[in-house]
Design a protein around this motif. Sequence first.
Motif, mmCIF file in Angstrom:
data_model
loop_
_atom_site.group_PDB
_atom_site.id
_atom_site.type_symbol
_atom_site.label_atom_id
_atom_site.label_comp_id
_atom_site.label_asym_id
_atom_site.label_seq_id
_atom_site.Cartn_x
_atom_site.Cartn_y
_atom_site.Cartn_z
ATOM 1 N N ARG A 21 30.101 -33.507 53.735
ATOM 2 C CA ARG A 21 30.536 -32.316 53.006
ATOM 3 C C ARG A 21 31.919 -32.516 52.421
ATOM 4 N NH1 ARG A 21 30.591 -27.886 57.676
ATOM 5 N NH2 ARG A 21 28.568 -28.890 58.025
ATOM 6 N N LEU A 22 32.239 -31.685 51.435
ATOM 7 C CA LEU A 22 33.598 -31.629 50.904
ATOM 8 C C LEU A 22 34.405 -30.660 51.736
ATOM 9 C CD1 LEU A 22 33.221 -31.509 46.990
ATOM 10 C CD2 LEU A 22 34.073 -33.403 48.369
ATOM 11 N N GLU A 23 35.544 -31.129 52.229
ATOM 12 C CA GLU A 23 36.417 -30.286 53.026
ATOM 13 C C GLU A 23 37.779 -30.190 52.354
ATOM 14 O OE1 GLU A 23 36.523 -31.721 57.020
ATOM 15 O OE2 GLU A 23 34.389 -31.346 57.362
ATOM 16 N N THR A 24 38.314 -28.998 52.324
ATOM 17 C CA THR A 24 39.587 -28.770 51.649
ATOM 18 C C THR A 24 40.728 -29.303 52.496
ATOM 19 O OG1 THR A 24 38.728 -26.834 50.497
ATOM 20 C CG2 THR A 24 41.127 -27.032 50.674
ATOM 21 N N ALA A 25 41.478 -30.259 51.921
ATOM 22 C CA ALA A 25 42.634 -30.835 52.607
ATOM 23 C C ALA A 25 43.924 -30.145 52.215
ATOM 24 C CB ALA A 25 42.732 -32.333 52.293
ATOM 25 N N ASP A 26 43.937 -29.496 51.051
ATOM 26 C CA ASP A 26 45.148 -28.799 50.602
ATOM 27 C C ASP A 26 44.760 -27.768 49.556
ATOM 28 O OD1 ASP A 26 48.223 -28.843 50.736
ATOM 29 O OD2 ASP A 26 47.848 -28.866 48.585
ATOM 30 N N LEU A 36 38.557 -35.317 45.308
ATOM 31 C CA LEU A 36 38.631 -34.700 43.994
ATOM 32 C C LEU A 36 39.651 -33.570 44.041
ATOM 33 C CD1 LEU A 36 34.799 -34.418 43.292
ATOM 34 C CD2 LEU A 36 36.378 -35.791 41.918
ATOM 35 N N MET A 37 40.362 -33.370 42.953
ATOM 36 C CA MET A 37 41.242 -32.222 42.801
ATOM 37 C C MET A 37 40.619 -31.232 41.832
ATOM 38 S SD MET A 37 45.212 -33.506 42.563
ATOM 39 C CE MET A 37 46.153 -33.913 44.060
ATOM 40 N N GLN A 62 38.121 -33.413 50.082
ATOM 41 C CA GLN A 62 37.779 -34.768 50.499
ATOM 42 C C GLN A 62 36.350 -34.809 51.036
ATOM 43 O OE1 GLN A 62 41.019 -35.577 53.308
ATOM 44 N NE2 GLN A 62 42.044 -36.796 51.727
ATOM 45 N N ALA A 63 35.641 -35.889 50.711
ATOM 46 C CA ALA A 63 34.274 -36.089 51.211
ATOM 47 C C ALA A 63 34.348 -36.686 52.602
ATOM 48 C CB ALA A 63 33.510 -37.011 50.276
ATOM 49 N N ARG A 64 33.779 -35.989 53.561
ATOM 50 C CA ARG A 64 33.864 -36.427 54.954
ATOM 51 C C ARG A 64 32.490 -36.395 55.605
ATOM 52 N NH1 ARG A 64 39.366 -33.094 56.585
ATOM 53 N NH2 ARG A 64 40.834 -34.454 55.473
ATOM 54 N N ALA A 65 32.216 -37.423 56.383
ATOM 55 C CA ALA A 65 30.952 -37.512 57.118
ATOM 56 C C ALA A 65 31.154 -36.932 58.516
ATOM 57 C CB ALA A 65 30.489 -38.958 57.205
ATOM 58 N N ARG A 66 30.197 -36.142 58.941
ATOM 59 C CA ARG A 66 30.237 -35.546 60.277
ATOM 60 C C ARG A 66 29.121 -36.140 61.129
ATOM 61 N NH1 ARG A 66 35.207 -34.124 60.747
ATOM 62 N NH2 ARG A 66 35.917 -32.560 59.239
#
Length: 548
Positions: free
Chosen positions: A538-543, A512-513, A528-532
């Motif tokens: 969690r949502l992690e900021t890519a930019d 999502l932006m 970006q939604a990332r699985a750990r």
Amino acid sequence: MARLRLGPLLRYVDGSTATVWVEADRPCAAEVRCADGARGTARTFQIAGHHYALIPVTGLTPGTETAYEVRLGEQDGTVVWPLPDSAFPASTIRTPSATGDEELRVTFGSCRWAAPPSDEHDPVGPDALDTLAARISAAPGTERPDVLLLLGDQVYADQTSKATQRWLAARRNLADPPGPQVADYEEYTHLYYESWLDPEVRWLLSTVPSCMIFDDHDVIDDWNTSAAWLAEMRATPWWRERVLSGLMSYWVHQHLGNLRPDELESDDVYAAVRAAPDGTDTLRAFAAAADADATATRWSYRRDFGRVRLLMVDTRAARVLEEGKRAMLDADEARWLREQALEGDCDHLLIGTSLPWLLPHLIHDAEGWNAALCRGERGARWARFGEDLRRRSDLEHWAAFPASFEALTALIAEAGSGATAPATVCVLSGDVHHAYVAEPSWPTDDAPTSRVLQLTCSPVHNSIPASIRLGFRFGWSRAGRALGRRFARHAEVTQAGIDWRRTGGPWFGNQLMTLTLRGRTAHLRLDQARARRGGDVRLETADSRKLS
């Protein structure tokens, strides 16, 4: 006793009013009661055996946040929302201040397959919308969007889940066309249940206002690609029921909530549907007229958030498909877009179009080349080849309608020029299953004073095959650009009057932006939604970057 089947969805919100959409299981009165005393009521209307209400809430106080409940039934009714023993915080309506000078967060994306049940493996990875909901609900006092823009493919009528296919198989023989795709209105309602009854998404849509527009998969892949495509589909026995059901269900589930309360009050179709004991025939006639004539209705709409203007543009149903006259928007729609973009001044102009205006250069040139072939620029044999390629390769973005591309480019330049030009003109798009930022440049004498950006974000939750990743990376490369120029030369296509470069991305994943706007400043973040390990998502900021 009436029960809640779907919703509530918080749709329109301004300083003192809001609309809340619900589906009940029978005819009844629907009421929203807010903790601060604001309230609203509406009776349900009936479509194909389903009962809906869009409840106007009045008496809200600007610059506040209030919890609300939904009641169904006569007189005091029964509280049906929040759900008993809900693990989520109270759904609230947050209103902008009277001055309209506060920060505005606009979160957007497109292309969302419904997430599978929590106990099933998700083959395409975590759902960004689910993940956003989980983050907000875990800390309700922290940052959250002020509005959510869903830019197309909210449901997939042509790519159903295994669970939906099992449900369809219990209704009819899937060996008969259209097979595992949806066929009628009832089957469309199942898609919305599957998508919007997801617990996290249901809560998110109940507390964050939303604006929506369709793209092709809401009806069928490559919807309205060309005149030849449309003629072929209209000769297909199951098509008419599919397209009418798609437009009817879109009107009910998405379009009504896009409208301001004053627009709803003046909408003849809405009035007729509400006045009838059963509005199915009225809505079906409306959908048939809309399908037969692109100028019969306007799905595009405008929303203002203080000094931020949003224009959501229909790039599917408003098309002119006749070869030689092809246009992304019919004349009335194009006139409306121009008037709205140039009316008065604003600090930021957002143009929501499901299909990107600026694509990777190779794809842009290939679509222009293909459009020239289909017009017959290289003869009948090449025209037949071009039509086949257009359908196989999804060559139907703005670049495939060259006159419309040029008109939009000129309009953006005009809207972004002059003493009262907005700080930014941002084209918000999805569709292409990756995210990127592209920035155009004009010849010096024609350059707008606004900063102009193409912001593309998809998918929210969908597959991203390796071939797509490689194809788009190559499309943005120097080699891809050189190849695109060769396509353009083959069809003697005139190059666009602007150039552009990718300044962010490409990013791949469920994402999502978010645009954060305050005064004339703008900031962009991509999450970006990332699985750990351990199952944590969690949502992690890519930019993250400042735009103005």
